[in-house]
Structures are given as structure tokens and as C-alpha cells.
Design an enzyme around this catalytic site. Structure first.
Site, PDB file in Angstrom:
ATOM      1  N   LYS A  82      37.091  54.804  49.860  1.00  0.00           N
ATOM      2  CA  LYS A  82      37.820  53.635  49.348  1.00  0.00           C
ATOM      3  C   LYS A  82      38.161  53.783  47.864  1.00  0.00           C
ATOM      4  O   LYS A  82      39.049  53.094  47.362  1.00  0.00           O
ATOM      5  CB  LYS A  82      37.021  52.356  49.586  1.00  0.00           C
ATOM      6  CG  LYS A  82      35.753  52.238  48.769  1.00  0.00           C
ATOM      7  CD  LYS A  82      35.034  50.922  49.014  1.00  0.00           C
ATOM      8  CE  LYS A  82      33.753  50.825  48.233  1.00  0.00           C
ATOM      9  NZ  LYS A  82      33.879  50.982  46.778  1.00  0.00           N
ATOM     10  N   ASP A  83      37.462  54.688  47.150  1.00  0.00           N
ATOM     11  CA  ASP A  83      37.735  54.890  45.724  1.00  0.00           C
ATOM     12  C   ASP A  83      38.810  55.936  45.466  1.00  0.00           C
ATOM     13  O   ASP A  83      39.186  56.170  44.318  1.00  0.00           O
ATOM     14  CB  ASP A  83      36.451  55.314  44.988  1.00  0.00           C
ATOM     15  CG  ASP A  83      35.430  54.195  44.895  1.00  0.00           C
ATOM     16  OD1 ASP A  83      35.843  53.017  44.936  1.00  0.00           O
ATOM     17  OD2 ASP A  83      34.224  54.493  44.788  1.00  0.00           O
ATOM     18  N   ARG A 132      40.923  42.134  46.486  1.00  0.00           N
ATOM     19  CA  ARG A 132      40.907  41.903  47.933  1.00  0.00           C
ATOM     20  C   ARG A 132      39.985  40.726  48.279  1.00  0.00           C
ATOM     21  O   ARG A 132      40.359  39.824  49.043  1.00  0.00           O
ATOM     22  CB  ARG A 132      40.428  43.184  48.641  1.00  0.00           C
ATOM     23  CG  ARG A 132      40.150  43.039  50.120  1.00  0.00           C
ATOM     24  CD  ARG A 132      39.495  44.317  50.660  1.00  0.00           C
ATOM     25  NE  ARG A 132      38.188  44.548  50.056  1.00  0.00           N
ATOM     26  CZ  ARG A 132      37.042  44.036  50.529  1.00  0.00           C
ATOM     27  NH1 ARG A 132      37.048  43.264  51.594  1.00  0.00           N
ATOM     28  NH2 ARG A 132      35.890  44.317  49.943  1.00  0.00           N
ATOM     29  N   ARG A 133      38.786  40.726  47.704  1.00  0.00           N
ATOM     30  CA  ARG A 133      37.847  39.631  47.987  1.00  0.00           C
ATOM     31  C   ARG A 133      38.315  38.321  47.360  1.00  0.00           C
ATOM     32  O   ARG A 133      38.207  37.256  47.974  1.00  0.00           O
ATOM     33  CB  ARG A 133      36.455  39.990  47.452  1.00  0.00           C
ATOM     34  CG  ARG A 133      35.751  41.093  48.212  1.00  0.00           C
ATOM     35  CD  ARG A 133      34.412  41.430  47.583  1.00  0.00           C
ATOM     36  NE  ARG A 133      33.699  42.482  48.305  1.00  0.00           N
ATOM     37  CZ  ARG A 133      33.060  43.485  47.712  1.00  0.00           C
ATOM     38  NH1 ARG A 133      33.064  43.593  46.389  1.00  0.00           N
ATOM     39  NH2 ARG A 133      32.417  44.384  48.434  1.00  0.00           N
ATOM     40  N   ARG A 150      31.997  43.848  37.281  1.00  0.00           N
ATOM     41  CA  ARG A 150      32.137  45.265  37.590  1.00  0.00           C
ATOM     42  C   ARG A 150      30.792  45.939  37.402  1.00  0.00           C
ATOM     43  O   ARG A 150      29.828  45.340  36.978  1.00  0.00           O
ATOM     44  CB  ARG A 150      33.176  45.889  36.645  1.00  0.00           C
ATOM     45  CG  ARG A 150      34.615  45.481  36.925  1.00  0.00           C
ATOM     46  CD  ARG A 150      35.456  46.542  37.596  1.00  0.00           C
ATOM     47  NE  ARG A 150      34.979  47.903  37.445  1.00  0.00           N
ATOM     48  CZ  ARG A 150      35.201  48.685  36.399  1.00  0.00           C
ATOM     49  NH1 ARG A 150      35.935  48.260  35.383  1.00  0.00           N
ATOM     50  NH2 ARG A 150      34.726  49.899  36.369  1.00  0.00           N
ATOM     51  N   ARG A 156      25.266  45.102  39.132  1.00  0.00           N
ATOM     52  CA  ARG A 156      25.711  43.763  39.515  1.00  0.00           C
ATOM     53  C   ARG A 156      24.525  42.880  39.904  1.00  0.00           C
ATOM     54  O   ARG A 156      24.507  41.681  39.620  1.00  0.00           O
ATOM     55  CB  ARG A 156      26.708  43.840  40.679  1.00  0.00           C
ATOM     56  CG  ARG A 156      28.018  44.505  40.277  1.00  0.00           C
ATOM     57  CD  ARG A 156      29.052  44.406  41.378  1.00  0.00           C
ATOM     58  NE  ARG A 156      29.939  45.566  41.352  1.00  0.00           N
ATOM     59  CZ  ARG A 156      31.061  45.658  42.033  1.00  0.00           C
ATOM     60  NH1 ARG A 156      31.435  44.675  42.824  1.00  0.00           N
ATOM     61  NH2 ARG A 156      31.805  46.740  41.967  1.00  0.00           N
ATOM     62  N   CYS A 243      46.134  49.448  42.614  1.00  0.00           N
ATOM     63  CA  CYS A 243      44.757  48.932  42.585  1.00  0.00           C
ATOM     64  C   CYS A 243      44.689  47.428  42.350  1.00  0.00           C
ATOM     65  O   CYS A 243      43.643  46.823  42.554  1.00  0.00           O
ATOM     66  CB  CYS A 243      43.916  49.679  41.551  1.00  0.00           C
ATOM     67  SG  CYS A 243      44.248  49.202  39.849  1.00  0.00           S
TER      68      CYS A 243
END
Length: 310
Positions: A82-83, A132-133, A150, A156, A243
């Protein structure tokens, strides 16, 4: 000829190193005589805590890792798929050697009070920097507030403990990799929180001319994961999402052999949601990805993506 020593380059976060350990264990099981060394690097994406777009997007997490590979300082890179940007090709001279069997694609809520997402009261601060979230929460739970956050999963969790947010959204696969699935208070279905392209997939990247390493890792590849990843990445490539684009989607290979792909494009405020889902039938995975992208483009996805600053 299989390599005798493989130097694995990786980001130096606890999650990245856990991913490398999985690769080392699978390599040792497949080739008992092989030796592996870890070459840790810190990427610009790890150092930068601002908007990723200012660093050129998700490639900020892979640039230094790729360079170590191309410079010959390492033989194998372990990336979260995904990165890796899909709107542009891999660095010249690099190729994917294998995709490991896919982990869980879902997102999870971490709430110190043990609540589920639907139980959170108005104004609860959710820590996430994922567009996205943010877009999907705005569409389904507009009474919640997203606060930018981030850093790797451990960082986090530290910020959550410090009170920077009231709850967190993190990937189930990430929490499992750092050994903290116990923190999850709600696991969100892919239908309620559509995953990012490439969710839960570890990609092994090699130099294209390094036959010894390619031979060593080829046996770690998982066919259904390859099919799913191929469909998803072709979808994102055709869509040319950047992105800052709230784009989500996941392919699913069924036991019957059928392959489906569901994908969504959102406005950042969640007010517009474009949906498409198709089954491959006789289509190959790349054609399925292209077909779903075209379906969304017909609904206006190009204008929606181009209207978002990046």
C-alpha cells in the site's frame, strides 16, 4: 542458482522489522542453508510529520529503501504494498520478486474506553491522517472529528496515550505485526471501511538483474495474493490517483477461483461516493482492474480526483 546470503533493507520501525522477520523465517523454511542480514534505513517519510504530498506522496516511505537496493547495498526490500505508488512505475532496475500471502485487509478502532465505532459520542477525536479514512468517516459518522496523526503504529499509540486523540484507526495487519491485536475494540468490515489498495500485502522487491535473489524469493509468492494485487494496482494505475485522493478498493480471490474487485472514490468531505464492483469471470486480474477503473471514470472519478489539491 539461489543466493547464499541475502541482505534485506527495511525501514527501521518496529513494524517494518517485524515484517522482515517474517520474510527471514519464510526464507529459512524454504531454503534452510540461506543466510540473511538486515540493513535498516530511515526514510524521509519517517522523519517528516507534515503532509505527505509535500514530499511527493507515498513514495517518501520507499525512496531510500529503493536506493539502497539500486546502489547494491542490499539485495531485497520488504515493502507494504500500500506504500508503493501505483500511478508511476517502479524505479528503473527494480522488480517485484514475490507477494507474500495476504494478511487481514481491515481497519480497527482502538478506543481506551473499549467502545465500538458506532458507540462513540459526538465530537470524539479520531487520530488518523489517511484521506481514505477521513472521507469514509465523514460519510458514515459525520459527528466524529478526525485529527491529523502520522508516524508508525507504536508512535501513534504513544500519541493516543498522551491525549492527542480520543481513539485511533489502525490497520488490523499492522497491529498483528507489532503483537498488539489485544488493543482492538472494533474491527470494521471492508464494506463499512473500504481498505487501501494493497492492504495487508508484503511485497518483496529486488534488482531486476539479480537472478540469485529472485530465484530465492520466488517460492514465497502466493498466487491468490498476486491476482488480487495485480487487479488492485492496475485499477489505481488507470485511475492515476495521487496520495491525497480518497481512493479505496480491494480484490478478493474466492476458493472457486473467481476474482472480484470492489472500489470507491470519495470527495474528501465524504459528500460524494462513487462505487463500482465487478467479477473477473474469464478476465485476467489486470483487465479486471482496468474495467473497474473505467466504470468509476464513467461516473466522474477523473473530475473528482483532479479537483483535489496535491
Amino acid at each position: 542458482m539461489v543466493a547464499e546470503l541475502i541482505r534485506i533493507v527495511s525501514r527501521s520501525s518496529p513494524m517494518a522489522l517485524a515484517q522482515v522477520e517474517r520474510v527471514r523465517a519464510e526464507l529459512a523454511a524454504l531454503h534452510p542453508g540461506i543466510r540473511t542480514e538486515v540493513v535498516p534505513v530511515t526514510t524521509s517519510g519517517d522523519k517528516w510529520m507534515g503532509d505527505l504530498a509535500a514530499l511527493g506522496g507515498k513514495g517518501a516511505f520507499t525512496k531510500e529503501v529503493d536506493q539502497a537496493l539500486l546502489d547494491g547495498d542490499a539485495d531485497l526490500a520488504v515493502h507494504c504494498l500500500k506504500d508503493i505508488p501505483a500511478d508511476r512505475p517502479l524505479p528503473e532496475g527494480c522488480t517485484f520478486g514475490a507477494y507474500l500471502e495476504r494478511d487481514d485487509v481491515r481497519d480497527a478502532l482502538i478506543d481506551p474506553q473499549g467502545r465500538r465505532l458506532d458507540e462513540l459520542p459526538e465530537g470524539t477525536r479520531i487520530g488518523t491522517s489517511s484521506v481514505r479514512r477521513v472521507a469514509q468517516l465523514a460519510a458514515t459518522h459525520p459527528h466524529l472529528t478526525c485529527v491529523p496523526m502520522r508516524g508508525n503504529a507504536n508512535r501513534r499509540l504513544e500519541k493516543l496515550a498522551a491525549g492527542d486523540a480520543d481513539a485511533l484507526l489502525l490497520a488490523v495487519s499492522g497491529l498483528e505485526r507489532i503483537g498488539r491485536p489485544d488493543l482492538m475494540t472494533d474491527v470494521l468490515s471492508p464494506e463499512s471501511m473500504c481498505p487501501p489498495i494493497g492492504a495487508g500485502i508484503l511485497a518483496l522487491q529486488c534488482r531486476a538483474d539479480d537472478e540469485a535473489t529472485l530465484d530465492a524469493v520466488r517460492g514465497l509468492g502466493h498466487r491468490d495474493t498476486w491476482r488480487e494485487a495485480t487487479a488492485e494496482r492496475m485499477f489505481l494505475h488507470v485511475l492515476q490517483g495521487h496520495c491525497n485522493s480518497p481512493v479505496a478498493g480491494y480484490a478478493r480471490a474466492e476458493r472457486s477461483g473467481d476474482l472480484s474487485l470492489r472500489a470507491c472514490v470519495f470527495t474528501p468531505d465524504g459528500k460524494r461516493v462513487l462505487n463500482a464492483q465487478e467479477w473477473a469471470g474469464p478476465l485476467d486480474p489486470a483487465t479486471l482492474g482496468m474495467s473497474v477503473a473505467v466504470a468509476l471514470l464513467r461516473q466522474g472519478a477523473r473530475e473528482l480526483i483532479d479537483g483535489i489539491a496535491h
